[in-house]
Design a protein around this motif. Structure first.
Motif: not given
Length: 237
Positions: A205-210, A60-68, A217-222, A47-52
Motif C-alpha cells: 500500500e505504501i511503497a507505490p506512491p512513495a 537537484k540533490p537526490l540524497d536527500p530527496v524531498e517528496l513533499g 525525481n531520478c528520471v527528471e534529474e537525468v 553516482g554519489a556525486k551526481f546524487a548530491n
C-alpha cells in the motif's frame, strides 16, 4: 574585483551548460566492446556525486530527496505523509547497466538502503487490525532494488528520454510510527509488532506512491544532464 568574480562565475556556468561534462564523470566510447561495463564503472564512481546534485547543470540533490506530500488512499486504509524526505540513494550499488545506442534503449539496475521520514496521519485498517495515529514516521527499506528501462532519441544533438518503465522489489521494511492511538503504549507496541511482522503487505500500500515519486525525481534529474550536456560528450563516437 567583484565584477571579475561575477564574470568568472557566469563563464563557468555558461561553459557547463554549453556541453562540459562534469569533471567527476568520464565519457565512454560507443565503439568500446565492453561499453556496458565501462558505463557501469562511471556510474559506480560518479553516482554519489551526481546524487548530491550538480548546481551548474540545474540538477537537484537526490540524497536527500524531498517528496513533499504523499497520499495513500484506499477503501481500508488512508495515510497522508507530509514533509516527506528520503535518504540513502547516494550509497547505491549498481548491479548492471545495458545500453543499445543503435536502438536508443538502456536499462539501469541498482540497489540501495533507503530511509523515509515524514509526518504522518493515518486512519483505517490493516488486514483485521484497526489503526490510527498522527505523528512522526520512519520507514527503513533494506536492499531496495530498482530497475529503470528507458528509450531515448537524439534531438538537436541532445538525448531526449521518450519513454521509461520501472520496477522494484525489496528485502525488508521496518516501520516506526510515533503517537499511534494517541500515545496508548500497549496498543502502539502491539500494532507496530504486527506491522513489522507483516511488512510486505503494508508496503504493497505504501511503497507505490512513495517509490514512484523517488523514481520520477531520478528520471527528471537525468533528463537535466541530457539537456545540459550534448550526446557526443556523454558517449564518444
Amino acid at each position: 574585483m567583484r565584477v571579475l568574480c561575477f564574470l568568472a562565475i557566469v563563464a563557468f556556468v555558461a561553459s557547463a551548460r554549453a556541453g562540459k561534462l562534469p569533471s567527476f564523470m568520464k565519457a565512454c566510447s560507443a565503439s568500446d566492446p565492453n561499453l556496458n561495463q565501462c558505463v557501469e564503472k562511471v556510474i559506480a564512481s560518479a553516482g554519489a556525486k551526481f546524487a548530491n546534485g550538480i548546481p551548474e547543470l540545474g540538477i537537484k540533490p537526490l540524497d536527500p530527496v524531498e517528496l513533499g506530500r504523499i497520499v495513500v488512499n484506499n477503501p481500508a486504509l488512508k495515510i497522508t505523509f507530509d514533509d516527506t524526505v528520503v535518504t540513502g540513494l547516494a550509497g547505491f550499488r549498481i548491479n548492471s547497466y545495458k545500453i543499445q545506442p543503435d536502438k536508443g534503449k538502456a536499462a539501469l539496475d541498482f540497489t540501495a538502503n533507503v530511509t523515509l521520514k515524514a509526518h504522518y496521519n493515518m486512519d483505517g485498517q490493516v488486514l483485521i487490525l484497526p489503526i490510527r495515529g498522527n505523528g512522526d514516521a520512519k520507514i527503513k527499506i533494506t536492499n531496495l532494488n530498482i530497475l529503470i528501462k528507458y528509450a531515448y532519441e537524439t534531438v538537436d544533438g541532445h538525448w531526449i528520454v521518450t519513454d521509461h518503465k520501472d520496477s522494484y522489489k525489496m528485502d525488508r521494511a521496518h516501520f516506526k510510527f510515533t503517537n499511534l492511538f494517541n500515545g496508548n503504549k500497549d496498543l502502539a507496541d502491539t500494532t507496530l509488532r504486527f506491522l513489522n511482522d507483516n511488512w510486505s503487505i503494508i508496503m504493497q500500500e505504501i511503497a507505490p506512491p512513495a517509490i514512484d515519486q523517488v523514481l520520477v525525481n531520478c528520471v527528471e534529474e537525468v533528463k537535466k544532464l541530457f539537456k545540459g550536456v550534448p550526446a557526443d560528450e556523454l558517449l564518444l563516437q
